[in-house]
Design a protein around this motif. Structure first.
Motif, PDB file in Angstrom:
ATOM      1  N   LEU A  83      -7.915  -9.109  65.329  1.00  0.00           N
ATOM      2  CA  LEU A  83      -7.120 -10.326  65.131  1.00  0.00           C
ATOM      3  C   LEU A  83      -6.111 -10.442  66.268  1.00  0.00           C
ATOM      4  CD1 LEU A  83      -5.636 -11.867  62.011  1.00  0.00           C
ATOM      5  CD2 LEU A  83      -4.013 -11.145  63.753  1.00  0.00           C
ATOM      6  N   VAL A  84      -5.974 -11.643  66.789  1.00  0.00           N
ATOM      7  CA  VAL A  84      -5.004 -11.891  67.864  1.00  0.00           C
ATOM      8  C   VAL A  84      -4.171 -13.111  67.502  1.00  0.00           C
ATOM      9  CG1 VAL A  84      -4.681 -12.356  70.338  1.00  0.00           C
ATOM     10  CG2 VAL A  84      -6.662 -11.022  69.579  1.00  0.00           C
ATOM     11  N   CYS A  85      -2.861 -12.972  67.700  1.00  0.00           N
ATOM     12  CA  CYS A  85      -1.961 -14.079  67.366  1.00  0.00           C
ATOM     13  C   CYS A  85      -0.880 -14.151  68.443  1.00  0.00           C
ATOM     14  CB  CYS A  85      -1.356 -13.761  66.006  1.00  0.00           C
ATOM     15  SG  CYS A  85      -0.308 -15.034  65.370  1.00  0.00           S
ATOM     16  N   ASP A  86      -0.604 -15.343  68.923  1.00  0.00           N
ATOM     17  CA  ASP A  86       0.369 -15.501  70.011  1.00  0.00           C
ATOM     18  C   ASP A  86       1.668 -16.104  69.521  1.00  0.00           C
ATOM     19  OD1 ASP A  86      -0.825 -14.716  72.624  1.00  0.00           O
ATOM     20  OD2 ASP A  86      -2.427 -16.016  71.872  1.00  0.00           O
ATOM     21  N   TYR A  87       2.744 -15.623  70.113  1.00  0.00           N
ATOM     22  CA  TYR A  87       4.059 -16.230  69.887  1.00  0.00           C
ATOM     23  C   TYR A  87       4.422 -16.995  71.154  1.00  0.00           C
ATOM     24  CZ  TYR A  87       9.081 -16.567  68.963  1.00  0.00           C
ATOM     25  OH  TYR A  87      10.362 -17.027  68.748  1.00  0.00           O
ATOM     26  N   ARG A  88       4.522 -18.300  71.037  1.00  0.00           N
ATOM     27  CA  ARG A  88       4.865 -19.154  72.186  1.00  0.00           C
ATOM     28  C   ARG A  88       5.802 -20.256  71.731  1.00  0.00           C
ATOM     29  NH1 ARG A  88      -0.890 -19.825  73.055  1.00  0.00           N
ATOM     30  NH2 ARG A  88      -1.629 -18.173  74.404  1.00  0.00           N
ATOM     31  N   ASN A  89       6.641 -20.716  72.646  1.00  0.00           N
ATOM     32  CA  ASN A  89       7.571 -21.822  72.343  1.00  0.00           C
ATOM     33  C   ASN A  89       8.324 -21.601  71.029  1.00  0.00           C
ATOM     34  OD1 ASN A  89       6.599 -23.194  74.665  1.00  0.00           O
ATOM     35  ND2 ASN A  89       4.793 -23.816  73.478  1.00  0.00           N
ATOM     36  N   ARG A 110      -4.528  -0.697  62.664  1.00  0.00           N
ATOM     37  CA  ARG A 110      -3.428  -0.646  63.634  1.00  0.00           C
ATOM     38  C   ARG A 110      -2.935  -2.061  63.964  1.00  0.00           C
ATOM     39  NH1 ARG A 110      -1.403   3.025  67.306  1.00  0.00           N
ATOM     40  NH2 ARG A 110      -1.265   4.367  65.479  1.00  0.00           N
ATOM     41  N   PRO A 111      -1.937  -2.552  63.231  1.00  0.00           N
ATOM     42  CA  PRO A 111      -1.272  -3.793  63.621  1.00  0.00           C
ATOM     43  C   PRO A 111      -0.267  -3.468  64.732  1.00  0.00           C
ATOM     44  CG  PRO A 111      -1.010  -3.297  61.254  1.00  0.00           C
ATOM     45  CD  PRO A 111      -1.441  -2.050  61.942  1.00  0.00           C
ATOM     46  N   PHE A 112      -0.165  -4.300  65.757  1.00  0.00           N
ATOM     47  CA  PHE A 112       0.834  -4.036  66.811  1.00  0.00           C
ATOM     48  C   PHE A 112       1.282  -5.328  67.484  1.00  0.00           C
ATOM     49  CE2 PHE A 112      -2.108  -3.999  70.594  1.00  0.00           C
ATOM     50  CZ  PHE A 112      -3.325  -3.947  69.925  1.00  0.00           C
ATOM     51  N   MET A 113       2.480  -5.260  68.062  1.00  0.00           N
ATOM     52  CA  MET A 113       3.087  -6.439  68.685  1.00  0.00           C
ATOM     53  C   MET A 113       3.731  -6.022  69.986  1.00  0.00           C
ATOM     54  SD  MET A 113       5.021  -7.836  65.383  1.00  0.00           S
ATOM     55  CE  MET A 113       5.997  -9.192  65.881  1.00  0.00           C
ATOM     56  N   PHE A 114       3.598  -6.854  71.005  1.00  0.00           N
ATOM     57  CA  PHE A 114       4.211  -6.480  72.292  1.00  0.00           C
ATOM     58  C   PHE A 114       4.559  -7.713  73.103  1.00  0.00           C
ATOM     59  CE2 PHE A 114      -0.345  -6.593  72.870  1.00  0.00           C
ATOM     60  CZ  PHE A 114      -0.496  -7.351  74.011  1.00  0.00           C
ATOM     61  N   HIS A 140      12.972  -9.871  84.942  1.00  0.00           N
ATOM     62  CA  HIS A 140      14.334  -9.822  84.420  1.00  0.00           C
ATOM     63  C   HIS A 140      14.351  -8.897  83.202  1.00  0.00           C
ATOM     64  CE1 HIS A 140      18.193 -11.119  82.811  1.00  0.00           C
ATOM     65  NE2 HIS A 140      18.450 -11.527  84.045  1.00  0.00           N
ATOM     66  N   ALA A 141      15.302  -7.969  83.208  1.00  0.00           N
ATOM     67  CA  ALA A 141      15.345  -7.001  82.100  1.00  0.00           C
ATOM     68  C   ALA A 141      15.998  -7.625  80.866  1.00  0.00           C
ATOM     69  CB  ALA A 141      16.070  -5.733  82.532  1.00  0.00           C
ATOM     70  N   SER A 142      15.219  -8.421  80.179  1.00  0.00           N
ATOM     71  CA  SER A 142      15.683  -9.106  78.966  1.00  0.00           C
ATOM     72  C   SER A 142      14.453  -9.377  78.119  1.00  0.00           C
ATOM     73  CB  SER A 142      16.375 -10.422  79.354  1.00  0.00           C
ATOM     74  OG  SER A 142      15.507 -11.172  80.186  1.00  0.00           O
ATOM     75  N   PRO A 143      14.631  -9.703  76.838  1.00  0.00           N
ATOM     76  CA  PRO A 143      13.456  -9.892  75.984  1.00  0.00           C
ATOM     77  C   PRO A 143      12.529 -10.985  76.520  1.00  0.00           C
ATOM     78  CG  PRO A 143      15.464  -9.818  74.664  1.00  0.00           C
ATOM     79  CD  PRO A 143      15.900  -9.860  76.099  1.00  0.00           C
ATOM     80  N   ALA A 144      11.237 -10.782  76.300  1.00  0.00           N
ATOM     81  CA  ALA A 144      10.245 -11.763  76.769  1.00  0.00           C
ATOM     82  C   ALA A 144      10.318 -13.036  75.937  1.00  0.00           C
ATOM     83  CB  ALA A 144       8.854 -11.140  76.654  1.00  0.00           C
ATOM     84  N   ASP A 145       9.699 -14.091  76.446  1.00  0.00           N
ATOM     85  CA  ASP A 145       9.650 -15.328  75.660  1.00  0.00           C
ATOM     86  C   ASP A 145       8.279 -15.512  74.993  1.00  0.00           C
ATOM     87  OD1 ASP A 145       8.252 -15.770  77.935  1.00  0.00           O
ATOM     88  OD2 ASP A 145       9.272 -17.635  78.513  1.00  0.00           O
ATOM     89  N   GLU A 146       7.351 -14.609  75.290  1.00  0.00           N
ATOM     90  CA  GLU A 146       6.037 -14.684  74.624  1.00  0.00           C
ATOM     91  C   GLU A 146       5.625 -13.293  74.143  1.00  0.00           C
ATOM     92  OE1 GLU A 146       3.163 -16.667  77.088  1.00  0.00           O
ATOM     93  OE2 GLU A 146       4.309 -18.547  77.064  1.00  0.00           O
ATOM     94  N   TYR A 147       4.937 -13.265  73.004  1.00  0.00           N
ATOM     95  CA  TYR A 147       4.510 -11.986  72.410  1.00  0.00           C
ATOM     96  C   TYR A 147       3.105 -12.130  71.869  1.00  0.00           C
ATOM     97  CZ  TYR A 147       9.407 -10.852  72.795  1.00  0.00           C
ATOM     98  OH  TYR A 147      10.650 -10.626  73.313  1.00  0.00           O
ATOM     99  N   LYS A 148       2.448 -11.003  71.681  1.00  0.00           N
ATOM    100  CA  LYS A 148       1.156 -11.001  71.017  1.00  0.00           C
ATOM    101  C   LYS A 148       1.229 -10.070  69.820  1.00  0.00           C
ATOM    102  CE  LYS A 148      -2.124 -12.058  74.709  1.00  0.00           C
ATOM    103  NZ  LYS A 148      -2.722 -13.275  74.082  1.00  0.00           N
ATOM    104  N   PHE A 149       0.573 -10.484  68.740  1.00  0.00           N
ATOM    105  CA  PHE A 149       0.392  -9.626  67.576  1.00  0.00           C
ATOM    106  C   PHE A 149      -1.106  -9.424  67.418  1.00  0.00           C
ATOM    107  CE2 PHE A 149      -0.542  -9.560  62.910  1.00  0.00           C
ATOM    108  CZ  PHE A 149      -0.098  -8.271  62.678  1.00  0.00           C
ATOM    109  N   LEU A 150      -1.541  -8.176  67.341  1.00  0.00           N
ATOM    110  CA  LEU A 150      -2.969  -7.886  67.177  1.00  0.00           C
ATOM    111  C   LEU A 150      -3.167  -6.942  66.001  1.00  0.00           C
ATOM    112  CD1 LEU A 150      -2.724  -8.371  70.488  1.00  0.00           C
ATOM    113  CD2 LEU A 150      -5.026  -7.455  70.433  1.00  0.00           C
TER     114      LEU A 150
END
Ligand code: PLP
Ligand code: COI
Length: 354
Positions: A37-43, A141-145, A152-162
């Motif tokens: 399973l793949v899920c994207d975090y965007r916008n 194994r659920p995981f997110m990254f 820039h050393a700051s949190p990303a604006d996009e993530y994936k959950f698999l």
């Protein structure tokens, strides 16, 4: 391609790989099922997930996971009973812990419905992959990254959950020897030890390699301050039995709140086994080993289940644990796996049919 009621798009595999797998000789987490399973975090929002054939994914070289390690995971299992029904064990606790880890690592939290619906749809699709052999299960194994780009050393604006699935056998083969660590630390107060953050594991690899070179399987981590108190092992919480009392360290900033650990405490209490959740020192355990009061030591975790420890090393001395008849470890292991595989009543409400 089809869409489920939960708006999960499903792309089915053309040819299953299941016939290539030797289900009688499964290692831990080394073969993967047909789908993921793949899920994207965007916008600023999690999008609808897709279940697709298990495959490589492509990322920008500047994706922040590679540079700043924003990455968390969970570990769960699916079990089959004798009538071919499928069960999860306390899955909502994994979801809750995933979000605790997410918050600490500045990763956006994942809605419960997305986690649960995605998980169930994926497992249903690959249900045939759940091993039936005793001691085996489908490791989940659920995981997110952070997939968002930029140096820039700051949190990303996009993530994936698999979510990936791996039919698995035992995590340890044979006796487990552990080394009590006195130099390196896994975690510190105010740190990330309580989170299932990838970096916590990366930081353990080198000290664990040193322990493996000396013949041990895992390191037992002690507090980072004086290396005086026993905390947990690399992939499991730790219990010791002194006389007839089962002792484990309290969870803290530095220790993972293991789902197996808290289940074992509840089972032990329900069976009349005396338990103590308190800080305990290496000195106390060594002294109990020397005067014959240390009866058992075992690790507890999803992958490890309950893994009895045969030897612990401390300051160049190996202390062997005695062979105990009707051990707490074997009693508690039987009870927890009987609940997980739907062989006995589940008075705690932990089993979750899918
Ligand atoms: N401690 C650590 C560091 C772990 O990686 C794990 C495994 O998940 C555990 C403890 C046990 O946790 P659980 O029982 O929830 O699998
Ligand atoms: C688990 O037990 O699920 C874990 O995540 C431990 C892992 C390091 C294999």
């Amino acid at each position: 391609m089809e869409t489920t009621t939960q708006n999960i798009v499903i792309e089915n595999i053309k040819n299953s790989k299941i016939d290539q797998v030797d289900f009688d000789n499964l290692a831990f987490g080394s073969v993967f099922t047909d789908h993921m399973l793949v899920c994207d975090y965007r916008n600023g929002a999690w999008e609808a997930p897709t279940i697709m054939p298990y495959q490589a994914i492509s990322l920008e070289p500047s994706a922040k996971i590679f540079h700043y390690g924003q990455s968390i995971f969970e570990g769960m299992k699916a079990y089959k009973d004798a009538d071919n029904n499928t069960f999860l064990f306390r899955p909502l606790d994994n979801h809750r812990r995933l979000n605790i880890s997410a918050k600490r690592m500045a990763i956006p939290e994942l809605p419960e419905s997305l986690f649960m619906d995605g998980l169930k749809a994926l497992i249903k699709l690959d249900e045939k992959w759940i091993p039936k052999k005793d001691g085996s299960a489908l490791y989940i194994r659920p995981f997110m990254f952070a997939s968002g780009k930029g140096f820039h050393a700051s949190p990303a604006d996009e993530y994936k959950f698999l979510i990936c699935l791996a039919p698995s056998g035992a995590y340890f083969s044979g006796k487990v020897k552990v080394l009590i660590e006195e130099k390196y630390s896994r975690s510190a107060n105010g740190g990330t030890g309580f989170a299932k953050a990838g970096g916590n594991y990366a930081g353990q690899f080198f000290p664990t390699q040193l322990a493996v070179e000396k013949g041990y399987n895992q390191v037992i981590w002690t507090d980072d301050h004086n290396h005086e108190f026993i905390e947990e092992a690399g992939a499991m919480n730790i219990f010791v039995r002194i006389d007839d009392t089962l002792i484990t360290a309290p969870i803290s900033d530095r220790i993972l709140d293991g789902i197996t650990r808290k289940s074992i405490l509840q089972i032990a209490e329900s069976e009349g086994i005396a338990t103590e959740v308190r800080k305990f020192t290496v000195g106390e355990v060594v002294e109990a080993a020397e005067n014959g009061r240390l009866k058992e030591m075992f690790g507890a975790g999803t992958a490890a289940v309950i893994s009895p420890i045969s030897t612990f090393g401390y300051r160049k001395v190996d202390h062997d644990l005695p062979e105990v008849q009707d051990s707490f470890a074997s009693r508690l292991k039987k009870r927890i796996i009987d609940i997980q595989y739907n062989r006995v009543e589940d008075p705690f409400g932990w089993r979750h049919g899918i």
